[in-house]
Scaffold this active site. Structure first.
Site, PDB file in Angstrom:
ATOM      1  N   SER A 173       0.813  -1.221   0.000  1.00 16.14           N
ATOM      2  CA  SER A 173       0.000   0.000   0.000  1.00 16.14           C
ATOM      3  C   SER A 173       0.845   1.269   0.000  1.00 16.14           C
ATOM      4  O   SER A 173       1.911   1.327   0.638  1.00 16.14           O
ATOM      5  CB  SER A 173      -0.880  -0.011   1.257  1.00 16.14           C
ATOM      6  N   GLU A 189       0.240   3.653   1.700  1.00 20.61           N
ATOM      7  CA  GLU A 189       0.301   4.121   3.093  1.00 20.61           C
ATOM      8  C   GLU A 189       1.700   3.915   3.679  1.00 20.61           C
ATOM      9  O   GLU A 189       2.093   4.614   4.610  1.00 20.61           O
ATOM     10  CB  GLU A 189      -0.721   3.370   3.948  1.00 20.61           C
ATOM     11  N   TYR A 223      -1.528   0.165  10.618  1.00 19.34           N
ATOM     12  CA  TYR A 223      -1.812  -0.479   9.325  1.00 19.34           C
ATOM     13  C   TYR A 223      -0.590  -0.374   8.412  1.00 19.34           C
ATOM     14  O   TYR A 223      -0.127  -1.360   7.830  1.00 19.34           O
ATOM     15  CB  TYR A 223      -3.031   0.185   8.677  1.00 19.34           C
TER      16      TYR A 223
HETATM   17  P1  NAP Z   1     -11.467  -4.602   1.614  1.00 20.03           P
HETATM   18  O1  NAP Z   1     -12.576  -4.282   0.681  1.00 20.03           O
HETATM   19  O2  NAP Z   1     -11.479  -4.030   2.972  1.00 20.03           O
HETATM   20  O3  NAP Z   1     -11.415  -6.209   1.717  1.00 20.03           O
HETATM   21  C1  NAP Z   1     -10.617  -6.844   2.691  1.00 20.03           C
HETATM   22  C2  NAP Z   1     -10.797  -8.345   2.556  1.00 20.03           C
HETATM   23  O4  NAP Z   1      -9.995  -8.999   3.544  1.00 20.03           O
HETATM   24  C3  NAP Z   1     -12.241  -8.813   2.785  1.00 20.03           C
HETATM   25  O5  NAP Z   1     -12.513  -9.876   1.898  1.00 20.03           O
HETATM   26  C4  NAP Z   1     -12.188  -9.319   4.224  1.00 20.03           C
HETATM   27  O6  NAP Z   1     -13.174 -10.281   4.521  1.00 20.03           O
HETATM   28  C5  NAP Z   1     -10.808  -9.949   4.231  1.00 20.03           C
HETATM   29  N1  NAP Z   1     -10.294 -10.162   5.587  1.00 20.03           N
HETATM   30  C6  NAP Z   1     -10.136  -9.239   6.567  1.00 20.03           C
HETATM   31  N2  NAP Z   1      -9.640  -9.811   7.676  1.00 20.03           N
HETATM   32  C7  NAP Z   1      -9.472 -11.125   7.402  1.00 20.03           C
HETATM   33  C8  NAP Z   1      -9.020 -12.241   8.143  1.00 20.03           C
HETATM   34  N3  NAP Z   1      -8.616 -12.122   9.416  1.00 20.03           N
HETATM   35  N4  NAP Z   1      -8.974 -13.454   7.528  1.00 20.03           N
HETATM   36  C9  NAP Z   1      -9.393 -13.588   6.250  1.00 20.03           C
HETATM   37  N5  NAP Z   1      -9.866 -12.569   5.492  1.00 20.03           N
HETATM   38  C10 NAP Z   1      -9.894 -11.352   6.063  1.00 20.03           C
HETATM   39  O7  NAP Z   1     -10.048  -4.247   0.965  1.00 20.03           O
HETATM   40  P2  NAP Z   1      -9.696  -3.853  -0.563  1.00 20.03           P
HETATM   41  O8  NAP Z   1      -9.920  -2.406  -0.739  1.00 20.03           O
HETATM   42  O9  NAP Z   1     -10.320  -4.835  -1.477  1.00 20.03           O
HETATM   43  O10 NAP Z   1      -8.110  -4.056  -0.533  1.00 20.03           O
HETATM   44  C11 NAP Z   1      -7.520  -5.305  -0.899  1.00 20.03           C
HETATM   45  C12 NAP Z   1      -6.094  -5.338  -0.384  1.00 20.03           C
HETATM   46  O11 NAP Z   1      -5.349  -4.278  -0.979  1.00 20.03           O
HETATM   47  C13 NAP Z   1      -5.940  -5.143   1.119  1.00 20.03           C
HETATM   48  O12 NAP Z   1      -4.852  -5.928   1.558  1.00 20.03           O
HETATM   49  C14 NAP Z   1      -5.619  -3.679   1.276  1.00 20.03           C
HETATM   50  O13 NAP Z   1      -4.903  -3.459   2.461  1.00 20.03           O
HETATM   51  C15 NAP Z   1      -4.780  -3.450   0.034  1.00 20.03           C
HETATM   52  N6  NAP Z   1      -4.791  -2.096  -0.501  1.00 20.03           N
HETATM   53  C16 NAP Z   1      -5.974  -1.494  -0.798  1.00 20.03           C
HETATM   54  C17 NAP Z   1      -5.968  -0.232  -1.376  1.00 20.03           C
HETATM   55  C18 NAP Z   1      -7.261   0.461  -1.764  1.00 20.03           C
HETATM   56  O14 NAP Z   1      -7.210   1.671  -2.016  1.00 20.03           O
HETATM   57  N7  NAP Z   1      -8.367  -0.246  -1.856  1.00 20.03           N
HETATM   58  C19 NAP Z   1      -4.750   0.392  -1.660  1.00 20.03           C
HETATM   59  C20 NAP Z   1      -3.564  -0.261  -1.351  1.00 20.03           C
HETATM   60  C21 NAP Z   1      -3.594  -1.533  -0.793  1.00 20.03           C
HETATM   61  P3  NAP Z   1     -14.660  -9.853   5.017  1.00 20.03           P
HETATM   62  O15 NAP Z   1     -15.428  -9.522   3.755  1.00 20.03           O
HETATM   63  O16 NAP Z   1     -15.144 -11.063   5.711  1.00 20.03           O
HETATM   64  O17 NAP Z   1     -14.492  -8.650   5.913  1.00 20.03           O
HETATM   65  O1  F7E Z   2      -9.123   8.046   4.032  1.00 17.87           O
HETATM   66  C1  F7E Z   2      -9.508  11.467   5.258  1.00 17.87           C
HETATM   67  C2  F7E Z   2      -8.611  10.517   6.030  1.00 17.87           C
HETATM   68  O2  F7E Z   2     -10.183   5.996   4.967  1.00 17.87           O
HETATM   69  C3  F7E Z   2      -8.628   8.906   3.045  1.00 17.87           C
HETATM   70  C4  F7E Z   2      -7.338   2.030   2.433  1.00 17.87           C
HETATM   71  O3  F7E Z   2      -7.818   1.333   1.302  1.00 17.87           O
HETATM   72  O4  F7E Z   2      -6.153   3.588   1.038  1.00 17.87           O
HETATM   73  C5  F7E Z   2      -7.113   3.491   2.071  1.00 17.87           C
HETATM   74  O5  F7E Z   2      -6.679   4.176   3.230  1.00 17.87           O
HETATM   75  C6  F7E Z   2      -8.346  10.261   3.648  1.00 17.87           C
HETATM   76  C7  F7E Z   2      -7.568  10.213   4.967  1.00 17.87           C
HETATM   77  O6  F7E Z   2      -8.517   5.834   3.054  1.00 17.87           O
HETATM   78  C8  F7E Z   2     -12.835  11.171   6.649  1.00 17.87           C
HETATM   79  O7  F7E Z   2      -8.088  11.153   7.195  1.00 17.87           O
HETATM   80  C9  F7E Z   2     -11.495  12.767   6.067  1.00 17.87           C
HETATM   81  O8  F7E Z   2      -6.580  11.202   4.944  1.00 17.87           O
HETATM   82  O9  F7E Z   2     -10.743   6.719   2.613  1.00 17.87           O
HETATM   83  P1  F7E Z   2      -9.746   6.609   3.694  1.00 17.87           P
HETATM   84  P2  F7E Z   2      -6.975   5.726   3.481  1.00 17.87           P
HETATM   85  O10 F7E Z   2      -6.765   5.975   4.912  1.00 17.87           O
HETATM   86  O11 F7E Z   2      -6.200   6.573   2.520  1.00 17.87           O
HETATM   87  C10 F7E Z   2      -4.850   3.041   1.357  1.00 17.87           C
HETATM   88  C11 F7E Z   2      -3.976   3.192   0.143  1.00 17.87           C
HETATM   89  C12 F7E Z   2      -4.932   1.672   1.905  1.00 17.87           C
HETATM   90  O12 F7E Z   2      -4.021   0.868   1.716  1.00 17.87           O
HETATM   91  C13 F7E Z   2      -6.018   1.388   2.885  1.00 17.87           C
HETATM   92  O13 F7E Z   2      -6.255  -0.008   3.012  1.00 17.87           O
HETATM   93  O14 F7E Z   2      -9.592  10.871   3.957  1.00 17.87           O
HETATM   94  N1  F7E Z   2     -10.873  11.597   5.805  1.00 17.87           N
HETATM   95  N2  F7E Z   2     -12.704  12.531   6.597  1.00 17.87           N
HETATM   96  C14 F7E Z   2     -11.671  10.586   6.145  1.00 17.87           C
HETATM   97  N3  F7E Z   2     -11.510   9.253   6.054  1.00 17.87           N
HETATM   98  C15 F7E Z   2     -12.539   8.457   6.469  1.00 17.87           C
HETATM   99  N4  F7E Z   2     -12.421   7.111   6.350  1.00 17.87           N
HETATM  100  N5  F7E Z   2     -13.696   8.993   6.988  1.00 17.87           N
HETATM  101  C16 F7E Z   2     -13.895  10.347   7.112  1.00 17.87           C
HETATM  102  O15 F7E Z   2     -14.934  10.805   7.575  1.00 17.87           O
END
Ligand code: NAP
Ligand code: F7E
Length: 385
Positions: A130, A132, A153
């Site tokens: 990520s 992050e 995270y």
């Molecule tokens: P998501 O929608 O939150 O999905 C997370 C998945 O992980 C769900 O299927 C969840 O199952 C499963 N999971 C959570 N805890 C688990 C456990 N203890 N054992 C088995 N399965 C578990 O995430 P996403 O947005 O698709 O992201 C996919 C991956 O890419 C993640 O690793 C995330 O950290 C990474 N990532 C995401 C982003 C982004 O912007 N989306 C960016 C960079 C990296 P349930 O449905 O049962 O909760």
């Molecule tokens: O926050 C700000 C918050 O929770 C984005 C995950 O997929 O992307 C995701 O992480 C920004 C942050 O995503 C609210 O403070 C303001 O600066 O949508 P988010 P994230 O934290 O960037 C990365 C790449 C991953 O890997 C992660 O798994 O938005 N923000 N107001 C807020 N965020 C939330 N959630 N809720 C608010 O009300």
């Protein structure tokens, strides 16, 4: 037939990846968690009768904290490719559950890598790393930008990133890190900021919600479109050598810009008043559809410090030059189109005419997600009636 195992198949990315791999004629296996309520909504449209001999999607119970099950699954399925997407993915929640996040998001990767090593089979491995991990390192960030994690995270992801590289170097595992910047879609979890905004808008348009409470409006994110990104996970595993790639659009926008554009797309012009935690947005202008529930000057957004993070990542912006040249990828869906897709979807989901009247859906019709999501929606409507 190639065989893939996806952890996190019920999540946003897992569901799109499963669709993509099935379309590539893979046999797809997914790990799901036992839950007291159904958690398979995003993949229900892909799942067929378990007695159907021709099906190519198989689901298995498992959990990232359960080493024995993960090892047994990999041994039994003997996949060609493992896409490890499961994690505790919410950054804010990771501050409340730091140890659990380490167990699942960090050690979960080690458990799978170790299971792969033990089966002595040339399995290709994708780690969902990520942006992050870059944390406070200045933008734009690329593959050689130092990490400075700003949350439990991010620290867990950085550990998993290095374990992936270690298994590549120590044991020759074909293991890749995709360092993905934020990617969104109509299937984005409801507590991430983009989906929180687009869902709130739809609910406000029906008069069911009067106000949206948000945290830090100034942070900048590089938001892309999830279906594009899952295809790149697959492309990484088709390369001749394992490697790590940054994936992002190169465009960075504030949360404030996302809010303003989403509201404008739905027909509301906002004006900001006050500052800091006292800042709020009022309606400066709107289209007639909003008249039954709102009037000019109504406050529709307030800042709530509950959503602030103890340490924040201020600015993420990808330099994805390596992916452009080696994976042959250029981002397709723009920031404005992404917002329109998500607002359209959430409006349609609540049975309201989409502000774009389907124009944006047509623009991205080459993405299969559109049909699936709306089919899913029709089924939900039928079940509720
Ligand atoms: P998501 O929608 O939150 O999905 C997370 C998945 O992980 C769900 O299927 C969840 O199952 C499963 N999971 C959570 N805890 C688990 C456990 N203890 N054992 C088995 N399965 C578990 O995430 P996403 O947005 O698709 O992201 C996919 C991956 O890419 C993640 O690793 C995330 O950290 C990474 N990532 C995401 C982003 C982004 O912007 N989306 C960016 C960079 C990296 P349930 O449905 O049962 O909760
Ligand atoms: O926050 C700000 C918050 O929770 C984005 C995950 O997929 O992307 C995701 O992480 C920004 C942050 O995503 C609210 O403070 C303001 O600066 O949508 P988010 P994230 O934290 O960037 C990365 C790449 C991953 O890997 C992660 O798994 O938005 N923000 N107001 C807020 N965020 C939330 N959630 N809720 C608010 O009300």
């Amino acid at each position: 037939m190639r065989r893939a195992l996806i952890t996190g198949i019920t999540g946003q990315d897992g569901s799109y990846l499963a669709e993509f791999l099935l379309a590539q004629n893979y046999e797809v296996h997914g790990v799901i968690r036992r839950a007291s309520t159904f958690n398979t909504q995003r993949i229900d449209h892909l799942y067929h009768d378990p007695h159907d001999a021709g099906r190519r999607l198989f689901l298995h119970y498992g959990d990232l904290t359960d080493t024995g099950v993960l090892t047994a699954l990999i041994d039994k399925i003997q996949p060609d490719e493992v896409y490890h997407l499961a994690a505790q993915t919410h950054v804010k929640v990771s501050f409340q559950m730091p140890e659990y996040t380490g167990q699942v998001t960090g050690l979960g990767t080690t458990r799978i890598l170790e299971a792969i090593r033990q089966v002595h089979r040339p399995i290709r491995f994708y780690q969902a790393s990520s942006s992050e991990m870059f944390g406070s390192s200045p933008a734009p960030q690329h593959e050689h930008t130092p990490f400075h994690p700003r949350s439990p995270y991010a620290a867990a992801k950085a550990y998993a990133y290095w374990m992936t590289i270690n298994y590549r170097e120590a044991y020759g595992v074909f293991a890749c890190n995709g360092i993905l910047f934020n990617h969104e879609s109509p299937r984005r979890g409801e507590t991430f900021v983009t989906r929180k905004i687009t869902r709130a808008l739809a609910s406000m348009r029906l008069g069911k919600q009067k106000k949206l409470y948000l945290g830090n409006l100034e942070t900048k994110r590089d938001w892309g479109f999830a279906p594009e990104y899952v295809e790149l996970m697959w492309r990484m595993l088709q390369m001749d050598c394992p490697d790590d790639y940054v994936i992002g659009t190169g465009q960075s926008n504030t949360v404030r810009a996302f809010v303003e554009k989403a509201f404008a797309y739905a027909g509301i012009t906002l004006a900001w008043v006050g500052s800091g935690v006292q800042e709020r947005a009022i309606i400066n202008n709107f289209t007639s559809d909003w008249k039954p529930y709102f009037k000019l000057g109504d406050c529709v957004i307030e800042v709530d410090s509950r959503y602030f993070r103890p340490s924040e990542v201020e600015h993420l912006q990808a330099d994805a030059s390596k992916a452009h040249s080696l994976l042959g990828w250029q981002p397709r869906v723009t920031f404005d189109e992404l917002i329109a897709i998500m607002v359209d979807y959430d409006f349609k989901y609540l049975g309201i005419d989409s502000p774009g009247q389907g124009i944006t859906i047509c623009k991205v019709k080459d993405f299969s997600y559109t049909n699936h999501d709306f089919t899913l929606q029709q089924q939900d409507d039928r079940d509720m009636s």
